[in-house]
Write a protein that holds these residues in place. Structure first.
Motif, short mmCIF file in Angstrom:
data_model
loop_
_atom_site.label_atom_id
_atom_site.label_comp_id
_atom_site.label_asym_id
_atom_site.label_seq_id
_atom_site.Cartn_x
_atom_site.Cartn_y
_atom_site.Cartn_z
N LEU A 44 10.73 -2.49 7.57
CA LEU A 44 10.75 -0.91 7.55
C LEU A 44 10.05 -0.24 8.56
O LEU A 44 10.75 0.59 9.15
CB LEU A 44 10.13 -0.38 6.18
CG LEU A 44 10.19 1.35 6.22
CD1 LEU A 44 11.47 1.79 6.14
CD2 LEU A 44 9.64 1.65 4.60
N GLU A 45 9.18 -0.81 9.21
CA GLU A 45 8.28 -0.11 10.39
C GLU A 45 9.20 -0.34 11.53
O GLU A 45 9.51 0.42 12.41
CB GLU A 45 7.18 -1.02 10.48
CG GLU A 45 6.16 -0.35 9.55
CD GLU A 45 5.82 1.29 9.34
OE1 GLU A 45 5.92 1.70 10.70
OE2 GLU A 45 5.88 2.00 8.48
N ARG B 72 12.12 2.02 11.32
CA ARG B 72 11.55 3.11 11.77
C ARG B 72 11.40 3.47 13.20
O ARG B 72 12.00 4.47 13.94
CB ARG B 72 10.33 3.66 11.20
CG ARG B 72 10.40 3.87 9.58
CD ARG B 72 8.89 4.02 9.00
NE ARG B 72 8.99 4.43 7.54
CZ ARG B 72 8.18 4.09 6.68
NH1 ARG B 72 7.17 3.24 6.96
NH2 ARG B 72 8.28 4.53 5.44
N LYS B 73 11.12 2.45 14.06
CA LYS B 73 10.77 2.38 15.47
C LYS B 73 12.29 2.62 16.07
O LYS B 73 12.39 3.40 17.10
CB LYS B 73 10.19 1.28 15.87
CG LYS B 73 9.79 1.26 17.44
CD LYS B 73 9.00 -0.01 17.78
CE LYS B 73 8.68 0.09 19.31
NZ LYS B 73 7.88 -1.18 19.87
N LYS C 51 13.74 5.95 15.78
CA LYS C 51 12.88 7.04 16.42
C LYS C 51 13.61 6.86 17.82
O LYS C 51 13.78 7.93 18.56
CB LYS C 51 11.69 6.81 16.29
CG LYS C 51 10.74 7.82 17.14
CD LYS C 51 9.26 7.56 17.01
CE LYS C 51 8.42 8.54 17.93
NZ LYS C 51 6.99 8.10 17.75
N ASN D 292 16.14 -0.56 4.18
CA ASN D 292 15.21 -0.16 4.92
C ASN D 292 15.60 0.79 5.95
O ASN D 292 15.39 1.72 6.53
CB ASN D 292 14.52 -1.16 5.54
CG ASN D 292 13.61 -1.72 4.25
OD1 ASN D 292 13.01 -1.31 3.45
ND2 ASN D 292 13.07 -3.14 4.70
N GLN E 52 16.41 4.24 4.87
CA GLN E 52 15.28 5.11 4.72
C GLN E 52 14.89 5.55 6.26
O GLN E 52 14.50 6.86 6.51
CB GLN E 52 14.17 4.50 4.18
CG GLN E 52 13.00 5.16 4.00
CD GLN E 52 12.14 4.36 3.04
OE1 GLN E 52 12.21 3.45 2.49
NE2 GLN E 52 10.75 4.77 3.47
N ALA E 53 14.73 4.57 7.30
CA ALA E 53 14.53 5.05 8.31
C ALA E 53 15.29 6.00 8.99
O ALA E 53 14.77 7.00 10.00
CB ALA E 53 14.25 3.87 9.51
N GLU F 111 14.38 9.53 7.60
CA GLU F 111 12.92 9.92 7.86
C GLU F 111 13.22 10.47 9.44
O GLU F 111 12.35 11.08 9.71
CB GLU F 111 12.05 8.54 8.00
CG GLU F 111 11.83 8.37 6.37
CD GLU F 111 10.58 7.05 6.45
OE1 GLU F 111 10.11 6.59 7.66
OE2 GLU F 111 10.39 6.78 5.39
N ALA F 112 14.20 9.85 10.12
CA ALA F 112 14.52 10.08 11.61
C ALA F 112 15.00 11.40 11.91
O ALA F 112 15.06 12.31 12.93
CB ALA F 112 14.87 9.30 12.56
#
Length: 176
Positions: free
Chosen positions: A3-4, A7-8, A11, A165, A168-169, A172-173
């Motif tokens: 997930l991290e 996210r990266k 972004k 995942n 979700q990322a 969130e972005a």
């Protein structure tokens, strides 16, 4: 964690790639978030990504397998290396994704078994993109429940978890 990592990638995804994804998602009637999540999952947003193995030769942002989809590429007048062009690769990848969504909708419409309706969901869509419609359809015909589909699809839970995942990322972005 996965997930991290997603996210990266979300972004740092190029605005040009998001614009191309938006263009093709809109043209083919699929949610932008799903196309972008597929791009993140498949290539990490790298247009020159390639996965070459004995089973596949996948290229570009959406990792279109040139062996599995050579007829489609020929119909579109494209060579395998054209998939490295973000616009062309996302065009083909989104077309395949849209076809997978239609296939899932047809399976749901045919199913009279409540458990099958649950199985023919986002999870099935994820499996269709990774495994291909023929494999998924044959497997679902054998399944009597959602639990059966989890056991019949090799590595399917990993695919689905990773795709979730990425989704979700993307949410969130703020990519919408």
């Amino acid at each position: 964690s996965d997930l991290e990592k997603m996210r990266k990638l979300a972004k740092n995804l190029s605005p040009a790639v998001v614009a191309i994804a938006r263009k093709h998602a809109t043209a083919k009637g699929v949610p932008l978030r799903e196309v972008v999540a597929t791009i993140l999952r498949e290539s990490g947003g790298k247009p020159r990504a390639r996965n070459l193995s004995a089973k596949e030769d996948s290229r570009g942002l959406m990792q279109v397998n040139v062996r599995a989809h050579s007829a489609l590429l020929a119909r579109k007048g494209m060579a395998p290396d054209d998939l490295y062009d973000p616009d062309k690769g996302v065009d083909v990848g989104t077309l395949l994704y849209a076809d997978a969504r239609k296939h899932v909708a047809a399976l749901v419409a045919k199913s009279a078994v409540p458990q099958h309706k649950q199985a023919h969901s986002l999870d099935t869509l994820t499996r269709l993109y990774y495994a291909g419609p023929k494999y998924v359809t044959e497997t679902l015909q054998k399944a009597q429940s959602t639990d059966d589909t989890k056991h019949l699809f090799k590595n399917s839970e990993t695919y689905v978890d990773h795709w979730r995942n990425a989704m979700q990322a993307v949410r969130e972005a703020g990519i919408a």
